[in-house]
Design a protein around this motif. Structure first.
Motif, PDB file in Angstrom:
ATOM      1  N   VAL A  95       0.845  -1.172   0.039  1.00 37.24           N
ATOM      2  CA  VAL A  95      -0.137   0.107  -0.147  1.00 37.24           C
ATOM      3  C   VAL A  95       0.873   1.230   0.119  1.00 37.24           C
ATOM      4  N   PRO A  96       0.629   2.190  -0.756  1.00 37.45           N
ATOM      5  CA  PRO A  96       1.487   3.414  -0.922  1.00 37.45           C
ATOM      6  C   PRO A  96       1.845   4.028   0.448  1.00 37.45           C
ATOM      7  N   PHE A  97       2.970   4.227   0.909  1.00 38.79           N
ATOM      8  CA  PHE A  97       3.390   4.766   2.219  1.00 38.79           C
ATOM      9  C   PHE A  97       4.506   5.886   1.971  1.00 38.79           C
ATOM     10  N   ALA A 139       9.493   2.006  10.310  1.00 39.52           N
ATOM     11  CA  ALA A 139       9.237   0.440  10.211  1.00 39.52           C
ATOM     12  C   ALA A 139      10.415  -0.299  10.391  1.00 39.52           C
ATOM     13  N   GLY A 140      11.659   0.370  10.420  1.00 34.41           N
ATOM     14  CA  GLY A 140      13.091  -0.442  10.273  1.00 34.41           C
ATOM     15  C   GLY A 140      13.572  -0.408   8.851  1.00 34.41           C
ATOM     16  N   VAL A 141      13.127   0.119   7.836  1.00 30.38           N
ATOM     17  CA  VAL A 141      13.553   0.141   6.653  1.00 30.38           C
ATOM     18  C   VAL A 141      14.576   1.410   6.465  1.00 30.38           C
ATOM     19  N   SER A 142      15.884   1.134   6.060  1.00 30.68           N
ATOM     20  CA  SER A 142      16.730   2.118   6.026  1.00 30.68           C
ATOM     21  C   SER A 142      16.741   2.970   4.863  1.00 30.68           C
ATOM     22  N   ALA A 143      17.292   3.876   5.112  1.00 28.83           N
ATOM     23  CA  ALA A 143      17.313   4.979   3.824  1.00 28.83           C
ATOM     24  C   ALA A 143      17.778   4.446   2.428  1.00 28.83           C
ATOM     25  N   TRP A 144      18.858   3.657   2.663  1.00 28.39           N
ATOM     26  CA  TRP A 144      19.311   2.868   1.476  1.00 28.39           C
ATOM     27  C   TRP A 144      18.425   1.544   0.927  1.00 28.39           C
ATOM     28  N   GLY A 145      17.684   1.120   1.888  1.00 32.15           N
ATOM     29  CA  GLY A 145      16.772   0.112   1.361  1.00 32.15           C
ATOM     30  C   GLY A 145      15.532   0.461   0.748  1.00 32.15           C
ATOM     31  N   LEU A 146      15.123   1.777   0.779  1.00 25.23           N
ATOM     32  CA  LEU A 146      14.121   2.306   0.358  1.00 25.23           C
ATOM     33  C   LEU A 146      14.431   2.524  -1.360  1.00 25.23           C
ATOM     34  N   ARG A 147      15.635   2.138  -1.533  1.00 23.42           N
ATOM     35  CA  ARG A 147      16.046   2.423  -3.109  1.00 23.42           C
ATOM     36  C   ARG A 147      15.440   1.016  -3.924  1.00 23.42           C
ATOM     37  N   ALA A 148      14.784   0.138  -2.968  1.00 29.67           N
ATOM     38  CA  ALA A 148      14.182  -1.120  -3.541  1.00 29.67           C
ATOM     39  C   ALA A 148      12.866  -0.811  -3.809  1.00 29.67           C
ATOM     40  N   PHE A 149      12.267   0.104  -3.408  1.00 33.87           N
ATOM     41  CA  PHE A 149      11.087   0.499  -3.782  1.00 33.87           C
ATOM     42  C   PHE A 149      10.641   1.341  -4.846  1.00 33.87           C
ATOM     43  N   ARG A 150       9.376   1.625  -5.223  1.00 32.86           N
ATOM     44  CA  ARG A 150       8.875   2.248  -6.598  1.00 32.86           C
ATOM     45  C   ARG A 150       8.478   3.691  -6.029  1.00 32.86           C
ATOM     46  N   ARG A 151       9.282   4.685  -6.479  1.00 31.41           N
ATOM     47  CA  ARG A 151       8.872   5.904  -6.113  1.00 31.41           C
ATOM     48  C   ARG A 151       7.575   6.625  -6.789  1.00 31.41           C
ATOM     49  N   VAL A 202       6.676   9.573  -1.292  1.00 33.66           N
ATOM     50  CA  VAL A 202       5.707   8.376  -1.308  1.00 33.66           C
ATOM     51  C   VAL A 202       5.978   7.031  -2.111  1.00 33.66           C
ATOM     52  N   TYR A 203       6.027   6.027  -1.678  1.00 34.93           N
ATOM     53  CA  TYR A 203       6.624   4.865  -2.387  1.00 34.93           C
ATOM     54  C   TYR A 203       5.725   3.382  -2.144  1.00 34.93           C
ATOM     55  N   VAL A 204       6.043   2.436  -2.917  1.00 30.99           N
ATOM     56  CA  VAL A 204       5.114   1.385  -2.887  1.00 30.99           C
ATOM     57  C   VAL A 204       6.177   0.117  -3.405  1.00 30.99           C
ATOM     58  N   ALA A 205       5.736  -1.185  -2.871  1.00 28.08           N
ATOM     59  CA  ALA A 205       6.575  -2.216  -3.226  1.00 28.08           C
ATOM     60  C   ALA A 205       6.663  -2.415  -4.928  1.00 28.08           C
ATOM     61  N   PRO A 206       7.946  -2.833  -5.440  1.00 26.76           N
ATOM     62  CA  PRO A 206       7.779  -2.732  -6.880  1.00 26.76           C
ATOM     63  C   PRO A 206       6.983  -3.601  -7.614  1.00 26.76           C
ATOM     64  N   GLU A 207       6.530  -4.605  -6.907  1.00 24.46           N
ATOM     65  CA  GLU A 207       5.739  -5.725  -7.657  1.00 24.46           C
ATOM     66  C   GLU A 207       4.089  -5.320  -7.615  1.00 24.46           C
ATOM     67  N   VAL A 208       3.856  -4.329  -6.753  1.00 25.39           N
ATOM     68  CA  VAL A 208       2.608  -3.624  -6.924  1.00 25.39           C
ATOM     69  C   VAL A 208       2.089  -2.967  -8.326  1.00 25.39           C
TER      70      VAL A 208
END
Length: 300
Positions: free
Chosen positions: A8-10, A18-30, A35-41
């Motif tokens: 769900v967009p967050f 929630a514990g996601v690192s700033a670097w880890g956010l790069r794995a999500f779709r902006r 505002v991001y969401v999981a890339p498979e959505v």
């Protein structure tokens, strides 16, 4: 604290909390700034709407084209997500078209707050022409989001330059319409001044068995007008069923006018000639008495 759900967009801040690192956010779709969401959505209307609402102030609602789509209505496509905002607020983001509007009632569709079907219909009055408004109204009724009477009442309360078109469109909305092309075909006939055909007329046998249903018809004349979106028979069995149905119609004295896409978009005059000829063969004196159809169905 709500459970972090990346499907769900967050907001960025929610992910970090929630514990996601700033670097880890790069794995999500902006989707928007922060505002991001999981890339498979997939980016369907619901996800795009939720992403837009994430950037908006409390009280914002999804509106107009986007609301119509979520409600099951049929409208011309738009590249933007449409929102209506509380007075005194604003949103500036690519892909979002937000307007400040009057306080509106709302519905929730799959967790998304949207303007009601009636408000959505009225809000699109200044943007859609007569035919597209009736298509929208018919499709909202088909989706069980409203009724023709409710749309008539909403249009009666509306104000603005487009009010006459909106009220006329509401008066032309019908129950039981199966498709936008069926709406367009019906309006071609009506705007040409021909008698309005009955929508979804059902015939029963003497023993009460269901025999057949017509999209559009003149039952008293035994003339049916149907849109067929298929370019060819879908299967041998489908072709056989069509032949059997046509033989049954011939046996019972029905005349069937089948209209293809080109008969609405490219050759509307030919379609009107065919329907008038079928009505005349059945004993009707109905003729094309208005040129209004030409403004909405210009053909090629």
């Amino acid at each position: 604290m709500a459970v972090f759900d990346p499907t769900v967009p967050f907001r960025r801040s929610d992910a970090l909390a929630a514990g996601v690192s700033a670097w880890g956010l790069r794995a999500f779709r902006r989707l928007h700034r922060d505002v991001y969401v999981a890339p498979e959505v997939g980016l369907d209307a619901r996800v795009r709407a939720l992403a837009a609402l994430t950037t908006a102030p409390a009280g914002a609602l999804v509106a107009r084209h986007t609301a119509a789509e979520l409600l099951g209505g049929v409208v011309p496509s738009s590249p933007h997500v449409h929102l209506v905002l509380p007075r005194g607020s604003r949103v500036r983001a690519a892909g979002i078209e937000a307007r400040v509007g009057r306080p509106l009632s709302n519905a929730r569709i799959r967790g998304v707050p949207v303007t009601t079907a009636e408000d959505t219909f009225v809000d699109l009055g200044p943007e859609l022409g007569l035919v597209d408004l009736v298509v929208l109204g018919d499709s909202l009724v088909k989706a069980a989001r409203t009724t023709p009477a409710a749309l008539v009442a909403a249009a009666a309360s509306a104000t603005g330059a487009q009010t006459p078109v909106l009220r006329r469109a509401a008066a032309l909305v019908r129950t039981g319409v199966d498709s936008p092309m069926e709406t367009r075909l019906r309006l071609l006939l009506v705007l040409a001044g021909l008698p309005e055909p009955v929508v979804n007329h059902v015939e029963y046998a003497e023993d009460g068995r269901w025999l057949r249903r017509f999209d559009l018809s003149y039952p008293e004349l035994k003339v049916a007008v149907e849109y067929d979106g298929r370019q060819h028979a879908e299967s041998q069995r489908q072709w056989e069923r069509d032949v059997e149905r046509r033989e049954g119609l011939d046996r019972d004295g029905w005349r069937l006018v089948v209209v293809l896409s080109k008969g609405v978009y490219r050759e509307p005059a030919t379609t009107l000639d065919r329907v008038v000829a079928a009505l005349a063969a059945a004993g009707s004196t109905a003729r094309v008495t208005s040129d209004e159809w030409r403004a909405h169905f210009p053909g090629y």
